[in-house]
Design a protein around this motif. Structure first.
Motif, PDB file in Angstrom:
ATOM      1  N   THR A   1      -7.834  -5.945 -14.317  1.00 51.30           N
ATOM      2  CA  THR A   1      -8.937  -6.345 -15.201  1.00 51.30           C
ATOM      3  C   THR A   1     -10.193  -5.518 -14.918  1.00 51.30           C
ATOM      4  OG1 THR A   1      -8.073  -8.589 -15.138  1.00 51.30           O
ATOM      5  CG2 THR A   1     -10.274  -8.323 -16.022  1.00 51.30           C
ATOM      6  N   LEU A   2     -10.393  -5.172 -13.641  1.00 49.62           N
ATOM      7  CA  LEU A   2     -11.556  -4.353 -13.290  1.00 49.62           C
ATOM      8  C   LEU A   2     -11.528  -3.043 -14.073  1.00 49.62           C
ATOM      9  CD1 LEU A   2     -11.826  -4.707  -9.401  1.00 49.62           C
ATOM     10  CD2 LEU A   2     -13.277  -5.726 -11.130  1.00 49.62           C
ATOM     11  N   ILE A   3     -10.328  -2.475 -14.233  1.00 51.94           N
ATOM     12  CA  ILE A   3     -10.208  -1.219 -14.978  1.00 51.94           C
ATOM     13  C   ILE A   3     -10.363  -1.481 -16.464  1.00 51.94           C
ATOM     14  CG2 ILE A   3      -8.725   0.762 -15.448  1.00 51.94           C
ATOM     15  CD1 ILE A   3      -7.224   0.063 -12.881  1.00 51.94           C
TER      16      ILE A   3
ATOM     17  N   GLY B   1       0.807  -1.217   0.000  1.00 52.88           N
ATOM     18  CA  GLY B   1       0.000   0.000   0.000  1.00 52.88           C
ATOM     19  C   GLY B   1       0.838   1.265   0.000  1.00 52.88           C
ATOM     20  N   THR B   2       2.066   1.178   0.507  1.00 52.55           N
ATOM     21  CA  THR B   2       2.902   2.374   0.579  1.00 52.55           C
ATOM     22  C   THR B   2       4.133   2.282  -0.307  1.00 52.55           C
ATOM     23  OG1 THR B   2       3.909   1.361   2.511  1.00 52.55           O
ATOM     24  CG2 THR B   2       2.230   3.019   2.930  1.00 52.55           C
ATOM     25  N   ASN B   3       4.432   1.091  -0.809  1.00 52.97           N
ATOM     26  CA  ASN B   3       5.630   0.920  -1.629  1.00 52.97           C
ATOM     27  C   ASN B   3       5.496   1.706  -2.944  1.00 52.97           C
ATOM     28  OD1 ASN B   3       7.852   0.075  -2.971  1.00 52.97           O
ATOM     29  ND2 ASN B   3       7.419  -2.119  -2.815  1.00 52.97           N
ATOM     30  N   PRO B   4       6.372   2.716  -3.139  1.00 45.50           N
ATOM     31  CA  PRO B   4       6.245   3.546  -4.346  1.00 45.50           C
ATOM     32  C   PRO B   4       6.365   2.730  -5.639  1.00 45.50           C
ATOM     33  CG  PRO B   4       8.295   4.013  -3.158  1.00 45.50           C
ATOM     34  CD  PRO B   4       7.463   3.157  -2.268  1.00 45.50           C
ATOM     35  N   VAL B   5       7.118   1.639  -5.589  1.00 46.42           N
ATOM     36  CA  VAL B   5       7.279   0.812  -6.787  1.00 46.42           C
ATOM     37  C   VAL B   5       5.927   0.261  -7.230  1.00 46.42           C
ATOM     38  CG1 VAL B   5       8.336  -1.262  -7.704  1.00 46.42           C
ATOM     39  CG2 VAL B   5       9.611   0.196  -6.150  1.00 46.42           C
ATOM     40  N   VAL B   6       5.167  -0.263  -6.269  1.00 43.53           N
ATOM     41  CA  VAL B   6       3.849  -0.817  -6.576  1.00 43.53           C
ATOM     42  C   VAL B   6       2.906   0.291  -7.025  1.00 43.53           C
ATOM     43  CG1 VAL B   6       1.873  -2.056  -5.620  1.00 43.53           C
ATOM     44  CG2 VAL B   6       4.184  -2.734  -4.980  1.00 43.53           C
ATOM     45  N   LYS B   7       2.957   1.405  -6.304  1.00 42.51           N
ATOM     46  CA  LYS B   7       2.078   2.534  -6.636  1.00 42.51           C
ATOM     47  C   LYS B   7       2.307   3.023  -8.070  1.00 42.51           C
ATOM     48  CE  LYS B   7      -0.255   3.888  -2.846  1.00 42.51           C
ATOM     49  NZ  LYS B   7      -1.666   4.219  -2.811  1.00 42.51           N
ATOM     50  N   ASN B   8       3.609   3.197  -8.421  1.00 42.94           N
ATOM     51  CA  ASN B   8       3.930   3.678  -9.765  1.00 42.94           C
ATOM     52  C   ASN B   8       3.511   2.683 -10.831  1.00 42.94           C
ATOM     53  OD1 ASN B   8       4.994   6.096  -8.992  1.00 42.94           O
ATOM     54  ND2 ASN B   8       7.093   5.291  -8.791  1.00 42.94           N
ATOM     55  N   ALA B   9       3.759   1.392 -10.551  1.00 40.95           N
ATOM     56  CA  ALA B   9       3.396   0.368 -11.516  1.00 40.95           C
ATOM     57  C   ALA B   9       1.885   0.366 -11.730  1.00 40.95           C
ATOM     58  CB  ALA B   9       3.871  -1.003 -11.038  1.00 40.95           C
ATOM     59  N   TRP B  10       1.143   0.489 -10.627  1.00 45.38           N
ATOM     60  CA  TRP B  10      -0.318   0.526 -10.712  1.00 45.38           C
ATOM     61  C   TRP B  10      -0.772   1.715 -11.550  1.00 45.38           C
ATOM     62  CZ3 TRP B  10      -4.446  -2.426  -9.408  1.00 45.38           C
ATOM     63  CH2 TRP B  10      -5.693  -1.807  -9.398  1.00 45.38           C
ATOM     64  N   LYS B  11      -0.115   2.876 -11.309  1.00 47.47           N
ATOM     65  CA  LYS B  11      -0.505   4.093 -12.007  1.00 47.47           C
ATOM     66  C   LYS B  11      -0.289   3.948 -13.516  1.00 47.47           C
ATOM     67  CE  LYS B  11       0.417   8.845 -11.551  1.00 47.47           C
ATOM     68  NZ  LYS B  11       1.498   9.757 -11.139  1.00 47.47           N
ATOM     69  N   LEU B  12       0.893   3.451 -13.883  1.00 47.20           N
ATOM     70  CA  LEU B  12       1.199   3.348 -15.305  1.00 47.20           C
ATOM     71  C   LEU B  12       0.366   2.250 -15.971  1.00 47.20           C
ATOM     72  CD1 LEU B  12       3.036   4.737 -17.316  1.00 47.20           C
ATOM     73  CD2 LEU B  12       4.650   2.856 -17.041  1.00 47.20           C
ATOM     74  N   ALA B  13       0.193   1.134 -15.280  1.00 51.01           N
ATOM     75  CA  ALA B  13      -0.591   0.047 -15.861  1.00 51.01           C
ATOM     76  C   ALA B  13      -2.042   0.468 -16.044  1.00 51.01           C
ATOM     77  CB  ALA B  13      -0.507  -1.199 -14.979  1.00 51.01           C
TER      78      ALA B  13
ATOM     79  N   GLU C   1      -3.001   3.494 -16.485  1.00 44.66           N
ATOM     80  CA  GLU C   1      -3.025   4.480 -17.571  1.00 44.66           C
ATOM     81  C   GLU C   1      -3.103   3.755 -18.924  1.00 44.66           C
ATOM     82  OE1 GLU C   1       0.266   7.271 -17.648  1.00 44.66           O
ATOM     83  OE2 GLU C   1      -0.211   7.719 -19.749  1.00 44.66           O
ATOM     84  N   ALA C   2      -2.297   2.692 -19.049  1.00 46.94           N
ATOM     85  CA  ALA C   2      -2.336   1.917 -20.290  1.00 46.94           C
ATOM     86  C   ALA C   2      -3.720   1.317 -20.499  1.00 46.94           C
ATOM     87  CB  ALA C   2      -1.289   0.808 -20.247  1.00 46.94           C
ATOM     88  N   ALA C   3      -4.331   0.862 -19.402  1.00 51.68           N
ATOM     89  CA  ALA C   3      -5.652   0.234 -19.508  1.00 51.68           C
ATOM     90  C   ALA C   3      -6.716   1.237 -19.910  1.00 51.68           C
ATOM     91  CB  ALA C   3      -6.018  -0.415 -18.179  1.00 51.68           C
ATOM     92  N   THR C   4      -6.656   2.448 -19.312  1.00 49.57           N
ATOM     93  CA  THR C   4      -7.704   3.418 -19.618  1.00 49.57           C
ATOM     94  C   THR C   4      -7.462   4.113 -20.951  1.00 49.57           C
ATOM     95  OG1 THR C   4      -6.505   4.950 -18.199  1.00 49.57           O
ATOM     96  CG2 THR C   4      -8.437   3.898 -17.249  1.00 49.57           C
ATOM     97  N   SER C   5      -6.229   4.073 -21.473  1.00 50.55           N
ATOM     98  CA  SER C   5      -5.999   4.695 -22.791  1.00 50.55           C
ATOM     99  C   SER C   5      -6.248   3.713 -23.916  1.00 50.55           C
ATOM    100  CB  SER C   5      -4.577   5.240 -22.923  1.00 50.55           C
ATOM    101  OG  SER C   5      -4.033   5.562 -21.709  1.00 50.55           O
TER     102      SER C   5
END
Lengths: 331, 431
Positions: free
Chosen positions: B406-408, B232-244, B246-250
């Protein structure tokens, strides 16, 4: 009551042999005992295998499951159990996954049971006519039932596949865009119901057919003389004639629907099968049990779901009994 | 009358026999054993570990005529691991040698180490990458398994589809497109989408592939070294989630799930142009995409080195043929065999010695347009962080994250909603 050869009609013991040694009387008594055991004991011995197996494979697990459900215990360390009382039950009550799974079980149950029994009734009615090669059609009706859930579900999964499935291909011919069967809640539930319907319609049809054949022919003749059409005969003679069987199939289907598991599991495949879709859109109670036990490895919580399902079945059964009694009183 | 009695007696006895029969356990044997001078060794494997498929087991049996190996291969790792857990808990039904997937390594070495033979210091097993070995080493320096392969990552891409979209096709130039930063990979996807003439072709197969590649480039993902959940706080996971997301919503993904229905036909029918591929995935792609797509696929260096997957082989303490099983495991994971497996099916060696062997360094893939896969994956392997922290529920949490994506992707949830659901599920699964 048994008639013993060793007792005289007045109930007095049989006369001892003239030489009066007494061994004969003893032998006689032993034989009497064995004889009575034979008469009274044998039936119990005959039914024993079922009840012993039942006790070992149903009753004991039931009790053990309830014991586990009061603990926090993981699959990998089954010997380490931590007593938590009814925490698992209250947690389940507050868990929206449980209510979601319950609702899905009901909707998939209705979506599959109602059309299935309707179609079975119609199919049985058709098979009940005098037709050539009727045995062939009766056997054919039963083949889907003999197919394994796994095989059936796999084939249907391929048919319902989003990009290259046959059903989407056929829909595209009439101008309907690709449907994402797995990710759309109602489409997924309908697809799963289709598998259930396909497998069980023939089975129920044969049950109905057997009951229909027991309806006396002269009732149809009388109805025909009174000018009833085929359809009226079906409604007024056939359906009332097999009412008991219909109730029976409804009970069977309800139990089957409550335990729905294999079809949705294979329909989703992999991690999505276990959770009943990425959004739990087709997670049934059976799948929730599996997810808790064999994905999260929390045996206590899985046992709690199992007991909730058991209690639910009892409630459903009680409701059915009440409905039946009310209907009977009205009639 | 005597007949009924006999029948009654038989039925009672058989009923009791049933119960007794079920009650008695087999004492926890593992299926293997010694008989008539022959040693039988049983193995439980999953997926395509390659030992059976490439004939390595047959070769071993030929060299050791007194050894018979029986290997069971389960297709799906989840099914395999569930059965393994059950067998470990019951103490029966185990094989002499059991495969261990990396996502399960921590859980097994934490909770089941007593049931595995300690392989630390076994003869001829000092050639593994240090971080690989440390993943199955318990706190008191016990080693519960020997490494098979590792999963350095690259990007597999379709040259013909890149050309249509006006992107470079040469693997070095392609690698330059996203050099050093995964967000450039997503940018390339946006360019691809704008210019691609085939509108049914997506840039990548799934957002979860990108997510995996990003998180496994760091030494910590879901857990920290103390075994606490930090996703929940690991920036690596957060960034990966954000970029992934972004790819899903674009709309850059084909909304597929790797190794799930739809993905294989997607490979065969070219519905996506790239996929982030660990070395072991090459075998799968070439098999499923089929000969028709041979030479159209190529491999380019990923923005950042990462390790996805890799397995181990452990020997059970209860095995009656412990010694022979250990020898077999040591042989199967020896540098020569690892290099052979890489040549045959692309499973990348976890042995330092094998990494220097010419068969590995100079390896090229015919199917992937002659790409120098030994070089590309070898370079990627060097970038893998020296320490990799594993957690108990890594495998499960990874699954929950890909479902969250997948939800996104397919259920039109917002990234925030999906994160909340994911968070709740992890709490249920790992809490």
């Amino acid at each position: 009551m048994a008639i013993s050869t060793s007792t005289s009609p007045d109930g007095a013991p049989a006369a001892a042999p003239p030489d009066g040694t007494g061994t004969g009387a003893e032998r006689q008594r032993r034989r009497t005992l064995l004889h009575r055991l034979d008469l009274h004991g044998a039936p119990y011995a005959f039914v024993a295998p079922f009840f012993v197996v039942f006790a070992a494979f149903s009753f004991y697990p039931l009790i053990y499951t309830s014991w586990i459900s009061l603990h926090r215990v993981e699959l990998s360390t089954l010997n380490v159990m931590e007593w938590v009382g009814f925490d698992n039950y209250t947690a389940l009550w507050e868990d929206d996954r449980f209510w979601n799974a319950l609702l899905n079980t009901i909707t998939i149950g209705v979506l599959s049971t109602v059309p299935q029994l309707m179609m079975a009734l119609g199919l049985a009615h058709l098979l009940n006519y005098q037709l050539r090669g009727s045995t062939f059609f009766r056997v054919a009706a039963l083949t889907p039932y003999a197919t394994s859930v796994g095989a059936a579900a796999l084939v249907f999964t391929m048919l319902f596949e989003r990009d290259f499935g046959m059903i989407n291909w056929m829909l595209s011919l009439v101008g309907i865009d690709n449907i994402d069967f797995e990710n759309n809640k109602w489409a997924a539930q309908t697809a799963i119901s289709t598998i259930v319907i396909w497998r069980w319609t023939g089975y129920n049809a044969l049950l109905y057919l057997a009951a229909m054949q027991a309806i006396p022919r002269d009732r149809y003749e009388a109805a025909a003389i009174d000018g009833a059409s085929r359809w009226q005969q079906f409604l007024k003679v056939t359906v009332p004639g097999i009412r008991a069987t219909i109730v029976f199939t409804i009970v069977l289907s309800t139990i089957g629907a409550t335990q729905l598991f294999g079809e949705p599991l294979i329909f989703g495949q992999g991690p999505n099968g276990i959770t009943g879709g990425a959004d739990n859109q087709y997670q049934t109670l059976g799948l929730l049990l599996y997810e808790e036990g064999w994905k999260n490895y929390q045996m206590g919580r899985a046992a709690t779901v199992a007991w909730a399902m058991f209690l639910l079945l009892i409630v459903v059964f009680a409701v059915q009994q009440v409905v039946k009694r009310v209907l009977a009183r009205r009639a | 009358m005597s007949r009924t009695r006999a029948v009654a007696a038989v039925s009672v006895v058989s009923a009791l026999g049933l119960v007794v029969g079920c009650g008695s356990s087999d004492g926890g044997g593992t299926g293997g054993g010694k008989k008539d001078g022959k040693v039988t060794i049983t193995m439980g494997l999953f997926g395509v570990m390659g030992f059976k498929e490439t004939g390595l087991l047959d070769k071993y049996m030929k060299e050791h005529p007194d050894v018979v190996i029986k290997a069971d291969v389960a297709g799906d790792e989840q099914t395999y691991y569930t059965a393994l857990q059950t067998h470990l808990a019951a103490g029966s039904g185990l094989k002499d040698i059991q495969g261990i997937e990396i996502g399960r390594a921590k859980e097994l070495s934490d909770t089941q180490q007593d049931k595995f033979v300690d392989l630390a210091g076994a003869a001829g097993t000092d050639h593994f990458l240090p971080w690989k070995q440390s993943q199955v080493t318990t706190e008191d320096k016990k080693v519960i398994g020997l490494g098979t392969d590792i999963g350095p990552m690259a990007v597999c891409y379709r040259k013909d589809l890149f050309e249509q979209a006006g992107l470079p096709t040469d693997r070095d130039e392609v690698a330059k497109l996203w050099e050093g930063d995964w967000s450039k990979y997503v940018d390339a996807g946006k360019k691809f989408k704008q210019k691609s003439k085939a509108d049914k072709v997506a840039f990548m197969d799934s957002s979860s592939g990108l997510f995996n590649a990003m998180i496994y480039g760091d030494s910590q993902q879901f857990y920290d070294k103390q075994g606490e959940l930090i996703y929940g706080t690991n920036p690596v996971v957060k960034n990966a989630w954000k970029l992934a997301s972004e790819a899903a919503t674009s709309d850059l993904t084909a909304k597929l799930r790797q190794f799930q229905p739809g993905w294989d036909p997607g490979l065969a029918n070219s519905t996506f142009a790239t996929t982030v591929c660990p070395a072991w995935m090459l075998a799968h792609i070439s098999e499923k995409a089929g000969p028709a797509n041979k030479g159209k696929w190529d491999v380019a260096k990923a923005p950042k080195g990462a390790n996805w997957g890799g397995s181990f082989l452990g020997v059970m303490e209860k095995s009656p043929v412990k010694k022979e099983a250990q020898e077999l495991v040591a042989w199967l994971t020896a540098p020569e065999q690892q290099a052979y497996l890489f040549e045959k099916i692309g499973n990348f060696p976890s042995s330092q010695k094998a990494l220097e062997m010419p068969e590995v360094v100079d390896a090229k893939s015919d199917y992937f347009a002659g790409a120098p896969i030994g070089q590309i994956f070898g370079d990627a392997a060097k970038e893998i962080p020296d320490e990799q922290v594993l957690g108990r529920k890594d495998g499960t949490i990874k699954d929950i994250f890909s479902q969250g994506l997948t939800l996104i992707e397919a259920q039109n949830k917002t990234p925030d909603e999906a994160w909340k659901t994911t968070d709740k599920r992890i709490e249920k699964a790992a809490g």
